[in-house]
Motif scaffolding. Structure first.
Motif, short mmCIF file in Angstrom:
data_model
loop_
_atom_site.label_atom_id
_atom_site.label_comp_id
_atom_site.label_asym_id
_atom_site.label_seq_id
_atom_site.Cartn_x
_atom_site.Cartn_y
_atom_site.Cartn_z
N ILE A 132 -15.28 3.72 -3.69
CA ILE A 132 -14.97 3.27 -5.05
C ILE A 132 -13.55 3.72 -5.36
N ALA A 133 -12.68 2.76 -5.64
CA ALA A 133 -11.27 3.07 -5.86
C ALA A 133 -10.74 2.28 -7.05
N ARG A 134 -9.60 2.70 -7.54
CA ARG A 134 -8.94 1.99 -8.63
C ARG A 134 -7.46 1.83 -8.30
N VAL A 135 -6.98 0.61 -8.42
CA VAL A 135 -5.55 0.33 -8.28
C VAL A 135 -4.96 0.33 -9.68
N LEU A 136 -4.21 1.37 -10.01
CA LEU A 136 -3.64 1.48 -11.34
C LEU A 136 -2.44 0.56 -11.51
N LYS A 137 -1.69 0.38 -10.44
CA LYS A 137 -0.59 -0.59 -10.44
C LYS A 137 -0.19 -0.88 -9.01
N GLY A 138 0.43 -2.03 -8.80
CA GLY A 138 0.93 -2.36 -7.48
C GLY A 138 -0.06 -3.12 -6.62
N ARG A 139 0.13 -3.01 -5.31
CA ARG A 139 -0.66 -3.80 -4.36
C ARG A 139 -1.21 -2.93 -3.25
N ALA A 140 -2.49 -3.16 -2.93
CA ALA A 140 -3.14 -2.43 -1.84
C ALA A 140 -4.03 -3.39 -1.05
N ARG A 141 -4.11 -3.13 0.23
CA ARG A 141 -4.97 -3.93 1.12
C ARG A 141 -6.11 -3.07 1.60
N PHE A 142 -7.33 -3.57 1.46
CA PHE A 142 -8.53 -2.83 1.82
C PHE A 142 -9.20 -3.50 3.01
N ILE A 143 -9.46 -2.70 4.06
CA ILE A 143 -10.14 -3.22 5.25
C ILE A 143 -11.31 -2.29 5.55
N THR A 144 -12.51 -2.77 5.28
CA THR A 144 -13.70 -1.93 5.46
C THR A 144 -14.25 -2.06 6.87
N ASN A 145 -14.99 -1.05 7.27
CA ASN A 145 -15.55 -1.01 8.63
C ASN A 145 -16.61 -2.09 8.80
N SER A 146 -16.41 -2.94 9.78
CA SER A 146 -17.38 -3.99 10.07
C SER A 146 -18.04 -3.77 11.42
N GLY A 147 -17.87 -2.57 11.98
CA GLY A 147 -18.41 -2.28 13.30
C GLY A 147 -19.91 -2.05 13.28
N PRO A 148 -20.54 -2.08 14.45
CA PRO A 148 -21.98 -1.84 14.53
C PRO A 148 -22.33 -0.41 14.15
N GLY A 149 -23.47 -0.25 13.52
CA GLY A 149 -23.94 1.09 13.18
C GLY A 149 -23.48 1.60 11.83
N VAL A 150 -22.67 0.80 11.11
CA VAL A 150 -22.18 1.22 9.80
C VAL A 150 -22.36 0.09 8.79
N SER A 151 -22.93 0.42 7.65
CA SER A 151 -23.05 -0.51 6.54
C SER A 151 -22.13 -0.03 5.43
N CYS A 152 -21.09 -0.79 5.13
CA CYS A 152 -20.07 -0.34 4.18
C CYS A 152 -20.03 -1.24 2.95
N ARG A 153 -19.95 -0.61 1.78
CA ARG A 153 -19.75 -1.29 0.51
C ARG A 153 -18.50 -0.74 -0.14
#
Length: 238
Positions: A132-153
């Motif tokens: 859980i994150a907040r971008v207060l200003k500017g630009r960010a790129r988020f890449i979550t783990n899509s590998g086996p054995g991990v469920s990411c939200r």
């Protein structure tokens, strides 16, 4: 002088001993005050949730319990509640324990509000991660783990938008009065940050939307190949 200690003899050690004790006390107070103004040492960073594994330019971190903001470098640990600000010509990559990462571009401020990485209660051999994150200003790129054995939200907020997703690659740009969201891979759900504003849109790969103050997200539109390439180029950190 028989029967008298040196500390009680006039001109003996008593004044010296008292001065030494006072000096020791002052040194201890100075050390404690200095330590309070510094970030935790890496040796004590067991609760760190991420690490800055690539850093270019000036990165300033504000941390709860630390008196002054401090500069972060490659290898610095990040904790829940940390606010990271990238300077005018700075970029950084935050690498999380579950192998998800966030690319922070120049003139961007981001705060990590929560992070969970643990075994799934229903399937112990799998891991679940929540960012859980907040971008207060500017630009960010988020890449979550899509590998086996991990469920990411992941949940990302700005002043106008709330973005949710699972295994995904997306860019959030927080501007005054509006937020732009672009999905490069995976699916996302976007709504206004205000619960009183009704309306949610789903984004799929190569789609974008805009969320303005007190308005529902705009109907998704497709990224052009030029737009996609520009987003990737502008948000990559090496």
């Amino acid at each position: 002088m028989a029967g008298k200690s040196l500390d009680t003899v006039e001109g003996g050690r008593a004044p010296f001993v008292k001065r030494k004790k006072m000096l020791t006390a002052l040194v201890c107070l100075f050390v404690i005050a200095a330590a309070a103004a510094l970030p935790p040492a890496n040796a004590a960073a067991a609760s760190g949730i991420a690490r800055i594994d690539i850093a270019h330019g000036s990165l300033i971190v504000e941390r709860s319990g630390v008196l002054k903001p401090f500069e972060a470098l490659t290898g610095s640990d990040i904790f829940i509640g940390d606010t990271i600000t990238a300077g005018d010509a700075a970029m950084a990559r935050l690498f999380f324990k579950d192998n998800s990462f966030v690319n922070i571009t120049a003139q961007t401020t981001l705060r990590v509000n929560q992070y969970v990485y643990e075994s799934d209660k229903n399937v112990p051999e799998r891991k679940r991660a929540l960012i859980i994150a907040r971008v207060l200003k500017g630009r960010a790129r988020f890449i979550t783990n899509s590998g086996p054995g991990v469920s990411c939200r992941i949940h990302v907020e700005t002043d106008t938008a709330a973005v949710s997703g699972g295994a995904a690659d997306f860019v959030v740009t927080a501007l005054p009065g509006e937020t732009r969201v672009a999905a490069l891979a995976g699916g996302l759900s976007i709504k206004n940050i205000l619960n009183t504003v009704v309306g949610t849109v789903d984004l799929y790969p190569n789609q974008k939307t805009v969320v303005r103050e007190k308005k529902p997200p705009e109907k998704p539109a497709y990224l052009t190949l030029k737009e996609r390439r520009a987003l990737i180029r502008e948000t990559i950190v090496r």
